[in-house]
Design an enzyme around this catalytic site. Structure first.
Site, PDB file in Angstrom:
ATOM      1  N   ASN A 139      53.027  76.590  35.761  1.00  0.00           N
ATOM      2  CA  ASN A 139      53.085  77.689  34.795  1.00  0.00           C
ATOM      3  C   ASN A 139      54.522  78.214  34.711  1.00  0.00           C
ATOM      4  OD1 ASN A 139      53.545  79.433  36.966  1.00  0.00           O
ATOM      5  ND2 ASN A 139      51.390  80.007  37.145  1.00  0.00           N
ATOM      6  N   ASP A 168      40.258  73.802  35.027  1.00  0.00           N
ATOM      7  CA  ASP A 168      41.196  74.731  35.649  1.00  0.00           C
ATOM      8  C   ASP A 168      42.037  75.447  34.592  1.00  0.00           C
ATOM      9  OD1 ASP A 168      42.784  75.599  38.184  1.00  0.00           O
ATOM     10  OD2 ASP A 168      44.328  74.810  36.840  1.00  0.00           O
TER      11      ASP A 168
END
Lengths: 339, 339, 339
Positions: free
Chosen positions: A23, A212
């Site tokens: 991320n 996920d």
């Protein structure tokens, strides 16, 4: 490590973590790690199932046991994935996979994840046929006995899994912040060729990565901070998913503790190629996320606002799972310090 | 070879089409082609905008004109993408891009696509500042005059674009086949670093590829056959999209002719990083798909079943666009045969 | 533009470098560049081999000559890859590929890499059959003569290559820093469809990219700094690798000079699909890395600590290659300054 190298039942790989694996805070997605784990498991179990059989086969993922993400991994670190076959029943293989992260500049290594996966051997000629698995040899008899216990336990749990295929996530118009409806999310994904085995079935790891991703978006929408995967409950794969299918992956918040969020994720499959089969639910699982500060410390999480009796029921069930896993972690810690 | 280097206004690239670029029938996704086109356009216009300026800048996609996909491309073929700067206004660059597909085994080459893109120059120091574009030199004066006409026309159209940001796609429970509700689809996508410019903004081509993917799923759900992109209406990019945003890309059927489907696609952005800004609509556009038989011939398309006054209104607007583009194609053919 | 289309022997492409193409210091991986080079080579030689032949074929990579990475490339730069057929023998094609990097903001262009690749033409109908290559026309007779010399030289070298397939990298428990055992590394990789030609064989560039990745990890573990590929020794591809195979790519340090590290890399193949063939060594090569400071200057490298007679032997051989390539570079420089 020496044992691992010489032994047929183990395998070892490494990979640098790249920007697209993480991320924007630089934490590697739990889904990226689950995908690597499953690839290692699929390779070692396919190799084993073909080692003595006369009929060629590939190993299909049947189940992943509950797994915790012990510490976050970062871009630039090297993931070490080692896989070992720890038990075989007549038709299934148990693989244990460890993931370590290494900072190659400092040399520091940490345990990131430890997972247990179950595979079955599918014939290459007839993908409806399940083949027998060659038995492994155990150094000690107790290894076999413990494996058998794990095998029986997961078999029981698999049977108990009710697939609530009729339980769909219905949209809510103009939901209030922190309600279940506010953060629930859904994505569609057309399965591409590189997400499939050479036999045309979606890798289990690809499905887990999408799950996920959705669970992460639900969590981020709920708490609007940097979030990371903390654990994944046992996942059962009841049906193979074919190339060319469209997956709908949906997630909704079920439970919040002071510092964690539990998200339930469904995978529904529309098989475009084979139209003899309608839409079906392939997988469902619970993902737990925590919110991290810039310094990497767990932050308090806003409590979920419950609106319906169904939501309250799911919250209580989630609380049960939360307390159970908390108790289990404490027992493990205790037995560990006793040794 | 030297010549290309010295020629500022043109650029040239080629790439083999792989399984991941195509659907399972082997046809390359329109979105893959749009992404290559935009990359070529971004390179040539960024280079041009920096060629004389004192202040460093990058070129951001502002608009893509309506474009037709003349013939489908297949896995294993080589895409040739050539880009040329054809007009510059004070603050914008017009780029024309041609895509040819080459079968390197037979040597056969076909025109696949011809597109016109508009870029603006954004300062690297201050991404809110639009810089002046160095003028190009025209071989003939009429080239400049025609370019100016195109510039004025698109400026007018841009202003006319009503961004129906309040028009959201609401889900329908248990929809009947062939209704709008039956095929409508939505995906969420977390923007990764590899999809962004070094300045942290999503490449226009990445957004168009996601839009094509959703429109393709809507079309496939409606007609349940192999579908390919036939054309894309003009797309205006009103706002830059930042790294780390979550995109919701939604599509719904607006119109069906005998052999084509028109799908309206919205891109909504949730900027997770910059929380001063709420959710906003960044792009919307119309994609047209056709259904192909195994031999590559256009198949009849099931007619859309309309349920509401809004759906009927959108159908009539779609019919208008369809007739207009049909008339335009006939004029082009006519003027072509006249030459 | 027209000119390129008519010129059969050259090809031209460009691509923006993205975060996933580079390490965390922003330097593009040597493997990314090798992959682009090989793709350009495969396109131009497949096109040429089919230009006159009656039997359809594809070009398979047989050998890459030793190549130096002249200057590092960075994220955001545009790679220009140009390929030219420079010689044909009866059964093989020599392609020369140049890579330039362009900073499109400043307009600066630099030579990054110059490589020579050899391809053979494989029949599409029978992948065991090697076809004849159409001859090219030379502008000057000396071009043909020089090409013939290069052809004979590489043929001789290819024959000399002993593939030490029995030489496996054994793990060492608790190795000391700076020993060979400390930095040796290994990865396994399941070959996916997008890494293969439409005929189902792994692109040579994909294999080279994996080799560069392992060599990079070995180097980073040894010197614990930012490292970049400086050169790659000649690589011979002795066997095609099929889709669905599992590759084990292993690397170990063989030699260190004051400012460089040489790493030997092996690629071993397990063909899961085709059970007539056992595990085999497909490729081996030497990669040289340098360590860079933040300012991009070459740093001193810790000397490798040798533990066995084998390691000492390999070190001496590495030293030989190092001195030879140093001498060759000086000759080239000298002949260059003489002109």
């Amino acid at each position: 490590m020496n044992k691992l190298w010489s032994d047929t039942y183990t395998s070892w790989t490494l990979r640098i973590m790249r920007p697209d694996d993480a991320n924007i805070a630089g934490n590697v997605h739990g889904g990226t790690i689950l995908k690597m784990i499953e690839e290692a498991g699929a390779i070692i179990s396919t190799r084993h199932c073909n080692s003595k059989s006369v009929e060629r086969c590939f190993a299909a993922l049947a189940r992943v046991e509950r797994t915790d993400f012990v510490s976050p991994m970062s871009i630039g670190e090297v993931a070490h994935v080692s896989a070992e076959i720890t038990y075989t029943s007549k038709h299934s293989v148990e693989v244990q996979v460890n993931v370590m992260s290494e900072n190659i500049l400092t040399g520091e290594k940490r345990l990131t994840n430890r997972a247990t996966l179950w595979y079955v051997a599918i014939s290459l000629k007839n993908v409806e046929k399940i083949l027998e698995v060659p038995p492994i040899h155990y150094e000690k008899q107790e290894q076999e006995e413990e494996g058998k216990k794990r095998y029986e336990a997961q078999k029981l749990e698999r049977l108990e899994t009710k697939h609530r295929a009729d339980d769909v996530i219905l949209p809510i118009v103009n939901p209030e912040p922190h309600t279940v409806g506010f953060s629930q999310s859904s994505l569609i994904h057309l399965v591409g060729p590189s997400e499939c085995t050479p036999q045309g079935f979606v890798h289990g790891g690809v499905t887990m990565k999408l799950m996920d991703e959705v669970a992460g978006i639900v969590s981020a929408r709920h708490c609007k901070t940097n979030i990371v995967t903390a654990s994944v409950d046992a996942i059962n794969f009841h049906q193979k998913i074919q190339k060319g299918s469209v997956l709908t992956v949906s997630g909704r918040l079920t439970f919040t503790s002071n510092k964690s969020m539990e998200v339930e994720v469904f995978v529904d499959v529309e098989p475009f190629v084979d139209d003899t089969q309608g839409k079906y639910r392939a997988v469902s699982a619970f993902f737990t996320f925590v919110s991290l500060s810039k310094e990497g410390k767990a932050l308090p999480v806003p409590q979920v606002v419950l609106k319906s009796a169904e939501e309250k029921k799911r919250f209580e069930e989630g609380k049960g799972r939360y307390l159970q896993s908390k108790a289990r972690r404490q027992t493990e810690m205790h037995s560990f310090t006793q040794k």
